[in-house]
Design a protein around this motif. Structure first.
Motif, mmCIF file in Angstrom:
data_model
loop_
_atom_site.group_PDB
_atom_site.id
_atom_site.type_symbol
_atom_site.label_atom_id
_atom_site.label_comp_id
_atom_site.label_asym_id
_atom_site.label_seq_id
_atom_site.Cartn_x
_atom_site.Cartn_y
_atom_site.Cartn_z
ATOM 1 N N SER A 162 0.844 -1.199 0.000
ATOM 2 C CA SER A 162 0.000 0.000 0.000
ATOM 3 C C SER A 162 0.876 1.245 0.000
ATOM 4 O O SER A 162 2.068 1.190 0.277
ATOM 5 C CB SER A 162 -0.899 0.008 1.237
ATOM 6 N N SER A 176 0.903 3.803 2.004
ATOM 7 C CA SER A 176 1.484 4.229 3.277
ATOM 8 C C SER A 176 2.596 3.293 3.722
ATOM 9 O O SER A 176 3.568 3.730 4.336
ATOM 10 C CB SER A 176 0.402 4.369 4.349
ATOM 11 N N LYS A 222 -5.968 6.763 5.808
ATOM 12 C CA LYS A 222 -4.738 6.587 5.048
ATOM 13 C C LYS A 222 -4.022 7.924 4.886
ATOM 14 O O LYS A 222 -2.814 8.040 5.095
ATOM 15 C CB LYS A 222 -5.094 6.066 3.660
#
Lengths: 94, 257
Positions: A2, A4, B7
């Motif tokens: 992902s 992040s 996020k």
């Protein structure tokens, strides 16, 4: 991976790159252009600098000015990013 | 939606932590870290580099004027690019050679706007450092601006275009562009010093090896750091879907100023 997770890795590597020399290399870590100055004096011992800086600021003041430089820049980055974040949230709500 | 927000929040927090750590680690110590010091270029070379730099500055002003006229929304992005250079060139980072130097931060703006606007943004940062911090200098500003604000961005842009055209991922292209812009700056600095101070034995080449050993090798890990930080801020920008970003992306794909 992902986004992040990727960002975590990126940050980890950046920090490692800055910290590792401090741990593994026993040196002064003076500025590279101080070293270049010495090199000029070795190559051309008779060279005289023909101009000098407008003001020779004390080391402590200089640290402050460098911190200020970073702070101004970081402030602007924070402002712009914050503005973008607000905008994108507003469009999402509509 | 909530997931996306979390996020974004996470990456925001990460960036803040990153910069904090960076500033903590890089607590400034011994001074001097900025390109060629005041008075350390012979008069002839100082003038030479000023003359070489000025046309790029004029083109840069024109390029910025064109951008702000065609897309006033991008003024913010220009500010961001300038601020990024401002922050990164204040970070004196210890390196493998046992000395410290700092990144240039010109890669982000180069990728977003092309190399020309950086000749203006980069030289503004150098002017600030020369006048207020006694780093670099006014006589050597032409030479320092040529290496950091002209040559570095040009090299970075060439690499970016090359990689994008050969179908590389954008992240890789941005990383390479920023790292190359950083490294090229210090290679050019080494060349500038070498031509001004050729060694008695071995001449310019021998001098270049010596100055390169000081500037360019110190810079290698820093160039990697700069590439990574540039990708990081680009990733961060991309998590916000704003008009500015889509205008910018359209411009980045199309032809450039």
């Amino acid at each position: 991976m992902s986004r992040s997770a990727k960002n975590i890795w990126i940050l980890a590597i950046v920090v490692l790159l800055a910290v590792a020399p401090l741990i593994f290399i026993n040196a002064e870590f003076g500025g590279a252009d101080g070293a270049a100055e010495e090199m000029i004096q070795t190559i051309a011992p008779h060279y005289e600098p023909w101009a000098s800086p407008l003001a020779e600021v004390p080391g402590e003041t200089e640290s402050m000015l460098f911190a200020l430089q970073a702070a101004i820049g970081a402030g602007i980055i924070g402002y712009v990013i914050g503005l973008f974040k607000g905008k994108s949230e507003k469009t999402k709500q509509q | 939606m909530v997931k996306l927000k979390r996020k974004t929040a996470a990456s925001t927090a990460l960036l803040v932590i990153g910069f904090t750590l960076f500033l903590l680690v890089n607590e400034p110590q011994a001074v001097y870290a900025m390109h060629i010091m005041e008075g350390f270029l012979p008069v002839g070379w100082a003038i030479f580099w000023w003359v070489a730099f000025i046309p790029f500055f004029i083109l840069g002003v024109r390029a910025i004027r064109k951008i702000t006229k065609e897309a006033p929304e991008l003024k913010l992005m220009l500010g961001l690019a300038a601020a990024f250079t401002f922050v990164l060139s204040a970070l004196k980072i210890p390196s493998v050679t046992g000395s410290s130097s700092h990144p240039t931060g010109t890669g982000l703006g180069t990728v977003m706007f092309g190399p020309l606007p950086m000749s203006v943004l980069g030289s503004m940062v150098l002017l600030f450092q020369a006048v207020l911090l006694a780093h670099g200098g006014l006589t050597t500003l032409g030479a320092n601006a040529f290496s950091m604000a002209v040559a570095g961005p040009a090299a970075g842009y060439a690499v970016y275009r090359l990689l994008m055209r050969s179908g590389s991922k954008q992240g890789l292209a941005i990383f390479s562009a920023a790292a190359v812009a950083d490294l090229a700056t210090y290679i050019v600095t080494s060349i500038q010093l070498a031509v001004a101070f050729p060694a008695v034995e071995g001449g310019i080449i021998a001098s270049f090896m010596k100055f390169g050993g000081i500037f360019a090798i110190t810079q290698i890990p820093l160039a990697v750091s700069e590439g990574l930080l540039t990708v990081l801020i680009w990733n961060w920008l991309q998590s916000f879907n704003t008009d500015e970003l889509s205008i910018l992306k359209r411009r980045m794909k199309g032809e450039r100023v």
